[in-house]
Design a protein around this motif. Sequence first.
Motif, PDB file in Angstrom:
ATOM      1  N   PRO A  63       0.811  -1.232   0.000  1.00 56.67           N
ATOM      2  CA  PRO A  63       0.000   0.000   0.000  1.00 56.67           C
ATOM      3  C   PRO A  63       0.841   1.277   0.000  1.00 56.67           C
ATOM      4  O   PRO A  63       0.480   2.239  -0.688  1.00 56.67           O
ATOM      5  CB  PRO A  63      -0.826  -0.126   1.292  1.00 56.67           C
ATOM      6  CG  PRO A  63      -0.949  -1.580   1.512  1.00 56.67           C
ATOM      7  CD  PRO A  63       0.303  -2.201   0.983  1.00 56.67           C
ATOM      8  N   ASP A  64       1.965   1.314   0.749  1.00 57.32           N
ATOM      9  CA  ASP A  64       2.700   2.582   0.735  1.00 57.32           C
ATOM     10  C   ASP A  64       3.382   2.808  -0.598  1.00 57.32           C
ATOM     11  O   ASP A  64       3.513   3.954  -1.056  1.00 57.32           O
ATOM     12  CB  ASP A  64       3.690   2.688   1.908  1.00 57.32           C
ATOM     13  CG  ASP A  64       4.218   1.353   2.354  1.00 57.32           C
ATOM     14  OD1 ASP A  64       5.432   1.257   2.547  1.00 57.32           O
ATOM     15  OD2 ASP A  64       3.395   0.433   2.536  1.00 57.32           O
ATOM     16  N   VAL A  65       3.820   1.720  -1.245  1.00 55.95           N
ATOM     17  CA  VAL A  65       4.393   1.885  -2.583  1.00 55.95           C
ATOM     18  C   VAL A  65       3.335   2.393  -3.544  1.00 55.95           C
ATOM     19  O   VAL A  65       3.575   3.289  -4.359  1.00 55.95           O
ATOM     20  CB  VAL A  65       4.994   0.554  -3.083  1.00 55.95           C
ATOM     21  CG1 VAL A  65       5.327   0.626  -4.555  1.00 55.95           C
ATOM     22  CG2 VAL A  65       6.230   0.207  -2.293  1.00 55.95           C
ATOM     23  N   LEU A  66       2.112   1.843  -3.398  1.00 63.95           N
ATOM     24  CA  LEU A  66       1.036   2.284  -4.291  1.00 63.95           C
ATOM     25  C   LEU A  66       0.674   3.735  -4.026  1.00 63.95           C
ATOM     26  O   LEU A  66       0.359   4.496  -4.954  1.00 63.95           O
ATOM     27  CB  LEU A  66      -0.187   1.380  -4.114  1.00 63.95           C
ATOM     28  CG  LEU A  66       0.012  -0.031  -4.689  1.00 63.95           C
ATOM     29  CD1 LEU A  66      -1.133  -0.940  -4.269  1.00 63.95           C
ATOM     30  CD2 LEU A  66       0.096   0.014  -6.199  1.00 63.95           C
ATOM     31  N   ALA A  67       0.756   4.147  -2.757  1.00 64.90           N
ATOM     32  CA  ALA A  67       0.477   5.554  -2.460  1.00 64.90           C
ATOM     33  C   ALA A  67       1.504   6.456  -3.125  1.00 64.90           C
ATOM     34  O   ALA A  67       1.178   7.522  -3.669  1.00 64.90           O
ATOM     35  CB  ALA A  67       0.480   5.765  -0.940  1.00 64.90           C
ATOM     36  N   LEU A  68       2.776   6.021  -3.095  1.00 68.70           N
ATOM     37  CA  LEU A  68       3.822   6.788  -3.767  1.00 68.70           C
ATOM     38  C   LEU A  68       3.563   6.867  -5.269  1.00 68.70           C
ATOM     39  O   LEU A  68       3.826   7.886  -5.910  1.00 68.70           O
ATOM     40  CB  LEU A  68       5.185   6.161  -3.518  1.00 68.70           C
ATOM     41  CG  LEU A  68       5.950   6.627  -2.272  1.00 68.70           C
ATOM     42  CD1 LEU A  68       7.260   5.881  -2.176  1.00 68.70           C
ATOM     43  CD2 LEU A  68       6.189   8.109  -2.312  1.00 68.70           C
ATOM     44  N   GLU A  70       0.746   6.922  -6.739  1.00 69.63           N
ATOM     45  CA  GLU A  70      -0.292   7.930  -6.992  1.00 69.63           C
ATOM     46  C   GLU A  70       0.325   9.318  -6.978  1.00 69.63           C
ATOM     47  O   GLU A  70       0.034  10.161  -7.833  1.00 69.63           O
ATOM     48  CB  GLU A  70      -1.377   7.839  -5.902  1.00 69.63           C
ATOM     49  CG  GLU A  70      -2.318   6.667  -6.067  1.00 69.63           C
ATOM     50  CD  GLU A  70      -2.969   6.632  -7.425  1.00 69.63           C
ATOM     51  OE1 GLU A  70      -2.918   5.573  -8.077  1.00 69.63           O
ATOM     52  OE2 GLU A  70      -3.494   7.667  -7.872  1.00 69.63           O
ATOM     53  N   LYS A  71       1.216   9.548  -6.009  1.00 67.33           N
ATOM     54  CA  LYS A  71       1.837  10.864  -5.908  1.00 67.33           C
ATOM     55  C   LYS A  71       2.746  11.125  -7.111  1.00 67.33           C
ATOM     56  O   LYS A  71       2.928  12.259  -7.541  1.00 67.33           O
ATOM     57  CB  LYS A  71       2.673  10.922  -4.623  1.00 67.33           C
ATOM     58  CG  LYS A  71       2.570  12.244  -3.948  1.00 67.33           C
ATOM     59  CD  LYS A  71       3.203  12.293  -2.605  1.00 67.33           C
ATOM     60  CE  LYS A  71       3.428  13.790  -2.321  1.00 67.33           C
ATOM     61  NZ  LYS A  71       4.395  14.071  -1.359  1.00 67.33           N
ATOM     62  N   GLU A  72       3.288  10.020  -7.656  1.00 63.34           N
ATOM     63  CA  GLU A  72       4.184  10.141  -8.806  1.00 63.34           C
ATOM     64  C   GLU A  72       3.448  10.668 -10.027  1.00 63.34           C
ATOM     65  O   GLU A  72       4.058  11.233 -10.936  1.00 63.34           O
ATOM     66  CB  GLU A  72       4.744   8.750  -9.112  1.00 63.34           C
ATOM     67  CG  GLU A  72       6.095   8.712  -9.754  1.00 63.34           C
ATOM     68  CD  GLU A  72       6.533   7.273  -9.993  1.00 63.34           C
ATOM     69  OE1 GLU A  72       5.760   6.345  -9.704  1.00 63.34           O
ATOM     70  OE2 GLU A  72       7.646   7.091 -10.462  1.00 63.34           O
ATOM     71  N   LYS A  73       2.135  10.453 -10.066  1.00 61.21           N
ATOM     72  CA  LYS A  73       1.394  10.900 -11.248  1.00 61.21           C
ATOM     73  C   LYS A  73       1.280  12.414 -11.286  1.00 61.21           C
ATOM     74  O   LYS A  73       1.007  12.991 -12.328  1.00 61.21           O
ATOM     75  CB  LYS A  73      -0.007  10.276 -11.254  1.00 61.21           C
ATOM     76  CG  LYS A  73       0.033   8.781 -11.494  1.00 61.21           C
ATOM     77  CD  LYS A  73      -1.344   8.166 -11.548  1.00 61.21           C
ATOM     78  CE  LYS A  73      -1.194   6.659 -11.681  1.00 61.21           C
ATOM     79  NZ  LYS A  73      -2.397   5.946 -11.296  1.00 61.21           N
TER      80      LYS A  73
ATOM     81  N   ALA B  88       4.776   8.463 -18.836  1.00 62.50           N
ATOM     82  CA  ALA B  88       4.477   7.155 -18.249  1.00 62.50           C
ATOM     83  C   ALA B  88       4.410   7.216 -16.726  1.00 62.50           C
ATOM     84  O   ALA B  88       4.161   6.186 -16.101  1.00 62.50           O
ATOM     85  CB  ALA B  88       5.547   6.144 -18.674  1.00 62.50           C
ATOM     86  N   ASN B  89       4.653   8.403 -16.134  1.00 59.87           N
ATOM     87  CA  ASN B  89       4.579   8.575 -14.684  1.00 59.87           C
ATOM     88  C   ASN B  89       5.532   7.654 -13.949  1.00 59.87           C
ATOM     89  O   ASN B  89       5.153   6.949 -13.009  1.00 59.87           O
ATOM     90  CB  ASN B  89       3.152   8.333 -14.160  1.00 59.87           C
ATOM     91  CG  ASN B  89       2.205   9.402 -14.616  1.00 59.87           C
ATOM     92  OD1 ASN B  89       2.581  10.562 -14.733  1.00 59.87           O
ATOM     93  ND2 ASN B  89       0.979   9.005 -14.892  1.00 59.87           N
ATOM     94  N   ASP B  90       6.791   7.611 -14.406  1.00 55.80           N
ATOM     95  CA  ASP B  90       7.754   6.736 -13.738  1.00 55.80           C
ATOM     96  C   ASP B  90       9.017   7.529 -13.439  1.00 55.80           C
ATOM     97  O   ASP B  90       9.837   7.777 -14.313  1.00 55.80           O
ATOM     98  CB  ASP B  90       8.077   5.536 -14.647  1.00 55.80           C
ATOM     99  CG  ASP B  90       8.578   4.353 -13.849  1.00 55.80           C
ATOM    100  OD1 ASP B  90       9.202   4.567 -12.785  1.00 55.80           O
ATOM    101  OD2 ASP B  90       8.359   3.208 -14.273  1.00 55.80           O
TER     102      ASP B  90
END
Lengths: 175, 151
Positions: A63-68, A70-73, B88-90
């Motif tokens: 979950p914390d990786v997935l939260a990151l 989201e922020k990356e977008k 690609a948001n990476d």
Amino acid sequence: MAGRLLSMRALAPRVTLGSAAMSDMKAIIGNREVVGFGYNGQPNYADRSDFPLPAIRWKENTPDVLALREKEKGDWRKLSLEEKKALYRASFRQTFAEFKAPTGEWKSVIGCGLMLISVALWGFYGMKTFVYGPLPHTFEEEYRKAQLRRIIDLQINPIQGISSKWDYEKDEWKK
Amino acid sequence: MFRTTALRMHSLVKGALNVSKPSITATRFMSSHSTETDEQFDARYENFFNRKDIDGWEIRQGINDLCGHDLVPEPKIIIAALKACRRANDYALAIRIIEAVKDKCGGKVNEIYPYIIQEIRPTLTELGIDTPEELGYDKPELALESVYDIH
């Protein structure tokens, strides 16, 4: 467990995998996202300078990786330094600096080499002491002097060798 | 400028690309010397990364392919790849690409790498990407066991 994964890559088949084999590999990698082709088409991870982008992310999608993610977008300027580093470590195990860092293995190689050489030298000493018989009596000092006198009398190698160093008029070595 | 004789070593990787995806190789006859000029080579990779619909898979494919050639990529190719990472948001991918380019510089890294960073600096500030040095990744951070020692 991940380490065993990485060492398995040398045994992986090089043929195109059918879907059954791919799902076996997918079962091994768990929740990790497959993001590319990698170096051989299989969903494995390897830090290689010749194939810098592996086929799967390093860490599983917690979950914390997935939260990151989201922020990356959003805007990357809004990410803090810690978050940027966490994003990198989630995708990759080691940085280029880390996996190319010198290991110092050469020191252990030279050290072990020298230790084995010293064992061999002890072996030579032991052979001389306990195994080899005595030298022939003709190796003693008087015999060798007499042999040298005979060599000079026969004028062995008179041009550039030993007799050329002998002064025949004065019957002594040349000065 | 950074080009030596390019030997196509990774025809195997190219062959594994799906036919349905737009291929980065033009019609290519695999001889040891290609007739492509430097500009054509650069343009091909730049156009590949500049595709609007590119995804993470394709970027990784392209970078792995690019790193197989005996050259340091031109800054414009790197800029196109970084912009593709943004689409690609990476973020980690962008950092890894810069690290890979630095590694491709080989022995001349102190001459070539500052030039590359200077050329891509506008893009880095525009997209908000840090260089590996700014993140502290030019020196080793973690000391992990080498994979060859794990049994």
